[in-house]
Design an enzyme around this catalytic site. Structure first.
Site, PDB file in Angstrom:
ATOM      1  N   PHE A  50     -38.366  -3.509  17.622  1.00  0.00           N
ATOM      2  CA  PHE A  50     -39.817  -3.416  17.857  1.00  0.00           C
ATOM      3  C   PHE A  50     -40.364  -4.564  18.706  1.00  0.00           C
ATOM      4  CE2 PHE A  50     -39.257  -5.452  13.654  1.00  0.00           C
ATOM      5  CZ  PHE A  50     -39.996  -6.619  13.802  1.00  0.00           C
ATOM      6  N   TYR A  87     -43.242 -14.895  18.894  1.00  0.00           N
ATOM      7  CA  TYR A  87     -42.461 -13.939  18.100  1.00  0.00           C
ATOM      8  C   TYR A  87     -40.958 -14.087  18.327  1.00  0.00           C
ATOM      9  CZ  TYR A  87     -46.603 -11.349  16.520  1.00  0.00           C
ATOM     10  OH  TYR A  87     -47.763 -10.975  15.890  1.00  0.00           O
ATOM     11  N   ARG A 135     -55.497  -6.049   5.262  1.00  0.00           N
ATOM     12  CA  ARG A 135     -54.719  -4.904   5.749  1.00  0.00           C
ATOM     13  C   ARG A 135     -54.876  -3.702   4.821  1.00  0.00           C
ATOM     14  NH1 ARG A 135     -49.995  -8.928   6.672  1.00  0.00           N
ATOM     15  NH2 ARG A 135     -50.250  -9.569   8.836  1.00  0.00           N
ATOM     16  N   ASN A 142     -51.827  -4.197  12.939  1.00  0.00           N
ATOM     17  CA  ASN A 142     -52.176  -4.399  11.523  1.00  0.00           C
ATOM     18  C   ASN A 142     -53.229  -5.495  11.348  1.00  0.00           C
ATOM     19  OD1 ASN A 142     -50.490  -6.515  12.136  1.00  0.00           O
ATOM     20  ND2 ASN A 142     -49.149  -6.287  10.362  1.00  0.00           N
ATOM     21  N   GLU A 159     -46.613 -22.652  14.849  1.00  0.00           N
ATOM     22  CA  GLU A 159     -47.559 -21.742  15.498  1.00  0.00           C
ATOM     23  C   GLU A 159     -48.843 -22.461  15.917  1.00  0.00           C
ATOM     24  OE1 GLU A 159     -45.933 -17.616  13.454  1.00  0.00           O
ATOM     25  OE2 GLU A 159     -47.829 -18.417  12.745  1.00  0.00           O
ATOM     26  N   HIS A 173     -52.472 -11.531  12.084  1.00  0.00           N
ATOM     27  CA  HIS A 173     -51.198 -12.231  11.915  1.00  0.00           C
ATOM     28  C   HIS A 173     -51.517 -13.559  11.254  1.00  0.00           C
ATOM     29  CE1 HIS A 173     -47.429 -14.306  12.656  1.00  0.00           C
ATOM     30  NE2 HIS A 173     -48.186 -15.343  12.973  1.00  0.00           N
ATOM     31  N   THR A 193     -47.489  -6.960   5.100  1.00  0.00           N
ATOM     32  CA  THR A 193     -47.392  -6.670   6.538  1.00  0.00           C
ATOM     33  C   THR A 193     -47.500  -5.173   6.807  1.00  0.00           C
ATOM     34  OG1 THR A 193     -45.976  -8.593   6.837  1.00  0.00           O
ATOM     35  CG2 THR A 193     -45.915  -6.948   8.581  1.00  0.00           C
ATOM     36  N   ARG A 219     -52.154 -15.528   3.290  1.00  0.00           N
ATOM     37  CA  ARG A 219     -51.203 -14.405   3.138  1.00  0.00           C
ATOM     38  C   ARG A 219     -51.668 -13.440   2.049  1.00  0.00           C
ATOM     39  NH1 ARG A 219     -46.385 -14.214   5.179  1.00  0.00           N
ATOM     40  NH2 ARG A 219     -45.252 -13.590   3.312  1.00  0.00           N
ATOM     41  N   LYS A 273     -55.723  -9.761  15.738  1.00  0.00           N
ATOM     42  CA  LYS A 273     -54.936  -9.122  16.796  1.00  0.00           C
ATOM     43  C   LYS A 273     -55.812  -8.221  17.679  1.00  0.00           C
ATOM     44  CE  LYS A 273     -50.520  -9.047  14.313  1.00  0.00           C
ATOM     45  NZ  LYS A 273     -49.418  -8.161  13.845  1.00  0.00           N
TER      46      LYS A 273
HETATM   47  P1  CMP Z   1     -46.934 -10.064  12.217  1.00  0.00           P
HETATM   48  O1  CMP Z   1     -47.380 -10.746  10.973  1.00  0.00           O
HETATM   49  O2  CMP Z   1     -47.744 -10.304  13.431  1.00  0.00           O
HETATM   50  O3  CMP Z   1     -45.409 -10.455  12.511  1.00  0.00           O
HETATM   51  C1  CMP Z   1     -44.554  -9.614  13.264  1.00  0.00           C
HETATM   52  C2  CMP Z   1     -45.187  -8.290  13.537  1.00  0.00           C
HETATM   53  O4  CMP Z   1     -44.302  -7.273  13.965  1.00  0.00           O
HETATM   54  C3  CMP Z   1     -45.774  -7.736  12.268  1.00  0.00           C
HETATM   55  O5  CMP Z   1     -46.923  -8.486  11.929  1.00  0.00           O
HETATM   56  C4  CMP Z   1     -46.008  -6.281  12.644  1.00  0.00           C
HETATM   57  O6  CMP Z   1     -47.268  -6.087  13.228  1.00  0.00           O
HETATM   58  C5  CMP Z   1     -44.955  -6.029  13.727  1.00  0.00           C
HETATM   59  N1  CMP Z   1     -43.927  -5.061  13.395  1.00  0.00           N
HETATM   60  C6  CMP Z   1     -43.644  -3.957  14.113  1.00  0.00           C
HETATM   61  N2  CMP Z   1     -42.635  -3.279  13.580  1.00  0.00           N
HETATM   62  C7  CMP Z   1     -42.238  -3.962  12.510  1.00  0.00           C
HETATM   63  C8  CMP Z   1     -41.219  -3.752  11.534  1.00  0.00           C
HETATM   64  N3  CMP Z   1     -40.409  -2.697  11.569  1.00  0.00           N
HETATM   65  N4  CMP Z   1     -41.116  -4.662  10.541  1.00  0.00           N
HETATM   66  C9  CMP Z   1     -41.945  -5.744  10.493  1.00  0.00           C
HETATM   67  N5  CMP Z   1     -42.920  -5.985  11.412  1.00  0.00           N
HETATM   68  C10 CMP Z   1     -43.069  -5.098  12.399  1.00  0.00           C
END
Ligand code: CMP
Length: 162
Positions: free
Chosen positions: A72, A64, A117, A127, A141, A130, A106, A100, A24
């Site tokens: 968010f 997304y 992470r 984070n 994807e 992805h 996450t 994963r 990211k």
């Molecule tokens: P990612 O794996 O890219 O998938 C969705 C992204 O939303 C997640 O990683 C986080 O970076 C972001 N995100 C922001 N806020 C939230 C939340 N409250 N819960 C889960 N993901 C979040």
């Protein structure tokens, strides 16, 4: 099977699972792409497609779309389009689950030390990485970011161990 299969050798289906990974904007801007990529490579996953790119708003919203109704979502789209990302297609045994596990939870405060992470992230939206959460998601994807011609076939010299 020869000890060092040529790139033309038939592919072992067990090693052919593919997943989608993105370093990211925070990972790129912090100079972490090399360390992140090394974790996947060292585990035994093969990079079969890669691209440095700036994601458009349209692509971010498609990527997304499952989060469209979440509070968010606007911040997520703003962030993911804010500077270049490195997108990867990784191939190997159980590639989706392996990535994963390497990435960790996450929420970085829940991510175990030793995971990407767990070691490099502290906030939720930035984070670092992805990755696809299932094989069907990986197919969706990968199709958003890569065309068939983007995938390159080759054998790694250490492939006999994977
Ligand atoms: P990612 O794996 O890219 O998938 C969705 C992204 O939303 C997640 O990683 C986080 O970076 C972001 N995100 C922001 N806020 C939230 C939340 N409250 N819960 C889960 N993901 C979040």
């Amino acid at each position: 099977m020869p000890e060092h299969p040529s790139p033309a050798a038939p592919k072992d289906p067990a090693r052919a699972e593919r997943t989608f990974v993105m370093v990211k904007p925070d990972g790129m801007r912090r100079g972490l792409a090399g360390k992140v990529l090394a974790r996947y490579e060292e585990k035994g996953l093969k990079v079969v497609a890669a691209r440095l790119m700036l994601i458009s708003r349209d692509l971010a919203e498609k990527h997304y779309e499952e989060h469209k109704a979440k509070p968010f979502f606007p911040e997520l789209v703003r962030f993911i389009t804010s500077s270049p990302v490195l997108v990867l297609a990784l191939e190997g045994r159980n590639a989706v689950q392996v990535v994963r596990s390497l990435n960790g939870a996450t929420k970085p405060w829940e991510a175990a030390p030793g995971t990407i992470r767990g070691d490099f992230a502290i906030a939720l939206t930035p984070n670092v990485v992805h990755a696809s959460d299932s094989v069907p998601t990986a197919q969706r994807e990968l199709a958003l970011y890569f065309r068939d011609a983007d995938y390159l076939e080759y054998s790694r010299t250490d492939e006999e161990y994977y």
